[in-house]
Structure formats: structure tokens, C-alpha cells
Design an enzyme around this catalytic site. Structure first.
Site, mmCIF file in Angstrom:
data_model
loop_
_atom_site.group_PDB
_atom_site.id
_atom_site.type_symbol
_atom_site.label_atom_id
_atom_site.label_comp_id
_atom_site.label_asym_id
_atom_site.label_seq_id
_atom_site.Cartn_x
_atom_site.Cartn_y
_atom_site.Cartn_z
ATOM 1 N N SER A 130 41.008 39.272 36.791
ATOM 2 C CA SER A 130 40.750 40.189 38.163
ATOM 3 C C SER A 130 40.199 39.294 39.168
ATOM 4 C CB SER A 130 39.972 41.400 37.524
ATOM 5 O OG SER A 130 39.942 42.190 38.640
ATOM 6 N N ASP A 284 49.518 47.489 35.115
ATOM 7 C CA ASP A 284 48.101 47.359 35.851
ATOM 8 C C ASP A 284 48.543 47.851 37.335
ATOM 9 O OD1 ASP A 284 46.132 46.398 37.783
ATOM 10 O OD2 ASP A 284 45.997 44.521 36.409
ATOM 11 N N HIS A 313 44.791 47.741 34.100
ATOM 12 C CA HIS A 313 44.123 46.654 34.640
ATOM 13 C C HIS A 313 43.150 46.330 33.531
ATOM 14 C CE1 HIS A 313 42.433 43.562 37.454
ATOM 15 N NE2 HIS A 313 41.273 44.138 36.990
#
Lengths: 343, 343
Positions: A130, A284, A313
Site C-alpha cells: 500500500s 482490491d 486491499h
């Protein structure tokens, strides 16, 4: 707040967007030992609202990142409340007056840590999830000569416009709380953070994750329990200005804005020499696989493995054993890949 | 507020969840004329925060729903500010004291309109988008003998848990505004509605829609302009309690809760006799195609056509000519389908 870490002070740390932290404090933790010829270093930056402990699920004697073999350095993202952040910086840069920090500022501080402080000239691997992936891509673009391998997961080299809309919705929600007082709150804007958590909840996992009540695997028996016990619990102790500082960093991530790249994303990606293996998660919702698949087409030898499944995610969060094993396997494979003298 | 419509007053309209509207006012508009044998009626309920005008893009002499051929009835969703709503109902059921209204309550009121008021015993077609699709499925389950054909688009027969999380995030955001005052506001909670609009923006279109700046087709040149000029503009004049009333209705939609179905979704769907053609949108983020594909497997003869493209949920909004043509074509095909005496 964790205290099991070290701090590197960077005096007069001038920021890309203006302002100087005097000093900037970069918190980090290392795992394992640097070998004699300094060829076993791995850099593993942290994600939004996480800290070095957030990465520990991927480090261990049963993992590819085995501290008996590798020297793993985990630097904390500026704004996360451990490294320099609105919540821990003295005036005049405290709270709402904390300056904007870019991903490149994070990479620059980490570069000082790695080279000047730890004496390392080459990283066997840079990886991150991320916002950690945003940093990974930036490392590969800014310091191609130092990065032998890059493994960004659940991320992208540039925050997409849709992702910006999501970030903007988080910002709008948090700052709506009257207790926020333009960042000059005395008591934390808890209602704002709770609503922020609810907004985040819809984006963090896939539609099917909720549909199949997969949160039961995390110990929650009802949806409402999960929204409070998981999502609110994840954010409620965070400082609101810290969250907003990290959101700003996230929103403005863009390797094409690297000096010399003239805003050209293909050029920036084309300059990467690291053996790159990107791991987007199939479902995601805010770093969808398309972003990394498209990016990899412009990275010489860039490869992609989509992590299958419904964890969205949070596939990259380490809580689902199957996803953790997939990611660990990819790390193992990439570390076994020769780099042909590149990097 | 539109005045180009009619009102049917339903005295002593008792609601499924308790409370009675005395009267309930069902606003509707009709297009075309009912033929002599009353065999050309189409019912087309409205979506969240829309009204009868929201459906007019799919009605016209150049459309399958040609008013020279069909008698199209568009009833307004309770809570939308035209039919009975928090904003237009006198005490004791005004504002925050407006009772909870279900999709089945909407269908029941529409049934009175169609049968007792308009004298129609059979509907050639029931169709609707989003919350209109929720009503379409409920019609097909509650009145199988009346619904010859059903065409739900960008919807589902039951609001999914993930969709509930999205709805909950909208509610949490809107009610966070201090001006909301538990629904007893004097001035509208505009900041809350603005933040609500920002949250909605991320869900309404797909990631690729934003990535490709497709909002330019709607006349906006920057993302920020689109967030304000499209999304805020769409909601800013809506009454906050009205929005929350419709969210409640949406959140609790579930054909399996129909009396006699015992919470069994397969049984409820299996009871449908209408020729059903569902049109989910490929990139719909809160009514994803999986919902309607799964549902269709339990509807006798149920069919699905996924609307391709990147417009996400707003695929069903009529603003994209290609999507509008796809939906119109499906309506045409379904209307041309014989019903074998069923329905």
C-alpha cells in the site's frame, strides 16, 4: 505507542514542498544482522496508519525474510505517530502546522538511514504494501543503482484519480467533526474518526468478503461487531492530524514527479532497473490490479502476480494465512532471482 | 420540486415496520395512454434521491418505452421529497419522526395505484434501476400473477452486506454534521451533505471512469469540478432526513423477508414467474454483477446481460449514450418476448 525501535535524527531536513523539520526524526527497527560484506539488506517501509510492527508478520525464521539470513530495516512512515508527525513534533510544526511530506521525502530520509547511518550501498530487496508500495516504487525510480529487487504489493507507482476520490472522502469525513476545529482540537475528534472508519470499511475488503461473512475468520460474529471491533479499533487511537498528514502523502504519490522525469510516468517506470515483481490483490477496490499491470508494462522485465481471493486491499495485511503464504512465496522467489549485475 | 405529477392519497396507510401515514401520498406520473383492454401498462419505479423525471431518458418515441404504444407509470419512492417523506409530512410524522418505510411498503402503495386507481390487473413490464430494481424484484415476488416481465438493472433482490457498509458510511458521514442535530435541524446540514457527496463519488463510478477522466463527457474538466459540479450538485438540495429515510429503505431491502418466504432467498426468487432479464453493470462497485448473476440462477428462466463498460453504478443513470442504448435494447427485446401465459 511502540518504544521498541530506534530513532535517527536528521537535522535541518528540508521538505520537497517547503518547510524544514529541525530535526526530522525517522523511527525504524531492524531485524537480523548486516553481514560482513553488507549484501543482505532488505528495506521494508510501512503502510498508512501502521508502524514497524505492522510488517512483522512477513519477517521470521519461517519466512523468506528470515532474520538469520537477511538484515531487514523497517522505517516508519512520516506522519504515523512514531516518525516525525503532527502529534509528536514541537511548535512551530506541531498539529495542524505540520508541513506536507511527500513519498520522496520519506525515501530521502530512508536513504540517509541506509547509506550514511547503516553504511549500506545496495539493497537486495525493497518491498512494501500500500503506502509501503508507493515508497517501494519511488526507491526503484530514485535510486536504481541501489535497488536490486522491488516487490510492491497492493499499491501503485502513482495514486490514481479514483484513489484520490476515496482519500478525499476520508478527509472530508474526518474534518467534518466539529471537534476537529481545523486541526486545533483539544480533545480528539472521535466521532469523526468513527465515521472515517466506516467509510474506510467499505473500501478495505471486497464485496464478497462481506457477503461471505469472512470477518468471522477474524473473530467477529456480526457485521456491526466487525465495523466497531476491527475498523474503529484500528483508527480510534490514531491522531487525527497524523491521519490527515499521511493522507496528504498518499494522495500526492507519483513517481513521474521525480526530478528529471518531467511528469512522464512511462519514463519514470522505464528507468527502473530493479528486478520488479508487483503483487496486486485481485479484488482490491482502491489499488485495483489494473494499476500495477499497466505499470509493469513499462518497467524493464517488470512482472506481476495477482494475489487471488476476496480479501481486497487487506489481502496485503497479513491476516489471511493463504494471502500471507502467497506473498511470502513471491518474496522467496524474487530473492532467488539473479539480478544480472543490474541494480 | 416537480409539480408535473399526480398524487394518490392512501388514507390510513399502515407500514410494515409500524406506524401509519394518515394519509400516505404517492406521487406518480404517467406517460402514454392505457389501451382499451388494459394490456399495455409498464411500471417503472424510481431510484435513490431521484424522482419521476429521473426515468424520462428511457421513455420516448425513439425508445422501447414508446408512449404511443405503452402506458408507463412512474411512481416516486417514499422519502424522495415528492411522495410522502420526512420533508413534506406533517407532525407527528415529520422530519426525524418519519417512520421507517420498506420496499414492500412502496410496492403495496403502488399496487393500490395500479389496481384500484388505474384499474390494471397485469403489468407487461416492471423495470427499475438501483432502488428501482429493488422494487422490481419485490413486485415480481409479491405479485407474480401481475408481473409478466421484470427488468431490474444495476440492482439486486436483496441489499448485500457490503452494500450495507457503504450505506452505513453515508449515514455516518451525513449525521456527523453538528448542524444535523439528530434530524431536528433548522438550517440544512450542508457540510454533512457535501461530505456525503464525496463519499458517494468514489462508489458511483468505476476506478477506470476516473482514471480515464470520463467525466469530461459530462462537461467537467477537472476532478474537483466534477466532485462539486456533479456530485454535490446532485445532493445539496436534498433534505437530509429524506436522504436518511431512503437509505433506511435501501438498507433493509430483501425479498426473502416477504411473508411466506421464511427468509429463504432461493424460495423467494424461485417463486418469480415473470420473464426476468437482469442488467447489472460490469464495474458497479456496490451492486456488483455477481449479485444479480447469483440471483438469476434461482429465478425460473431468469437471464442476465451484463452491461459492459466503465460507468460503474451510474451505467444505469442514462447519461452515457452507449449504456442507455444497451438498456433500451434490452427493454425492447424483453417486451418482444412471449410470456407463455405466465405472469
Amino acid at each position: 505507542m511502540s518504544t521498541d525501535h530506534e530513532i535517527l535524527e536528521l537535522p535541518d531536513f528540508a521538505l520537497e514542498q517547503g518547510g524544514t523539520l529541525r530535526p526530522a526524526r525517522l523511527a525504524y527497527k531492524t531485524y537480523g544482522r548486516l553481514n560482513a560484506d553488507r549484501t543482505n539488506a532488505v528495506l521494508f517501509p510501512t503502510w498508512f496508519a501502521g508502524d514497524h510492527r505492522s510488517n512483522e508478520w512477513l519477517i521470521g525464521e519461517d519466512r523468506a525474510l528470515d532474520p538469520r539470513k537477511y538484515f531487514v530495516i523497517v522505517p516508519n512512515l512520516f506522519g504515523n505517530g512514531v516518525s516525525s508527525s503532527p502529534s509528536n513534533t514541537p511548535a512551530p510544526h506541531d498539529a495542524a502546522d505540520f508541513p506536507n511530506v511527500t513519498i520522496r521525502d520519506n525515501v530521502r530520509a530512508q536513504h540517509v538511514l541506509v547509506t550514511e547511518h547503516l553504511g549500506i550501498e545496495r539493497l537486495e530487496l525493497v518491498l512494501g504494501c500500500s503506502m509501503g508500495a508507493l515508497q517501494t516504487y519511488q526507491w526503484a525510480v530514485t535510486h536504481p543503482e541501489m535497488v536490486a529487487r522491488a516487490l510492491p504489493f497492493c499499491g501503485a507507482p502513482k495514486t490514481s484519480p479514483h484513489n484520490v476520490v476515496f482519500i478525499e472522502s476520508l478527509r472530508a469525513t474526518l474534518t467534518l467533526d466539529a471537534a476537529y476545529r481545523d486541526g486545533r482540537y483539544e480533545a480528539p475528534p472521535l466521532a469523526g474518526i468513527r465515521a472515517f472508519s466506516r467509510v474506510y470499511a467499505g473500501w478495505g475488503f471486497s464485496q464478497a468478503f462481506y457477503g461471505e461473512e469472512t470477518y468471522r475468520q477474524l473473530g467477529f460474529t456480526t457485521l456491526e461487531e466487525f465495523l466497531t471491533g476491527f475498523w474503529e479499533a484500528n483508527f480510534i487511537d490514531q491522531d487525527a492530524n497524523d491521519l490527515l498528514a499521511m493522507l496528504w502523502t498518499w494522495r500526492h504519490a507519483d513517481v513521474s514527479a521525480t526530478p528529471g522525469m518531467d511528469g512522464d510516468i512511462k519514463r519514470a517506470l522505464g528507468s527502473i532497473t530493479a528486478e520488479t515483481l508487483a503483487l496486486p490483490a485481485e479484488k482490491d477496490l482502491y489499488f485495483p490490479p489494473e494499476d500495477e499491470i499497466r505499470a509493469a508494462q513499462h518497467i524493464p522485465g517488470g512482472r506481476v502476480r495477482v494475489i487471488p481471493g476476496i480479501w481486497g486491499h487487506l489481502t496485503g495485511g497479513g491476516a489471511n494465512p493463504a494471502d500471507a503464504a502467497f506473498i511470502d512465496g513471491a518474496v522467496r522467489d524474487l530473492l532467488a532471482t539473479g539480478t544480472d549485475g543490474r541494480g
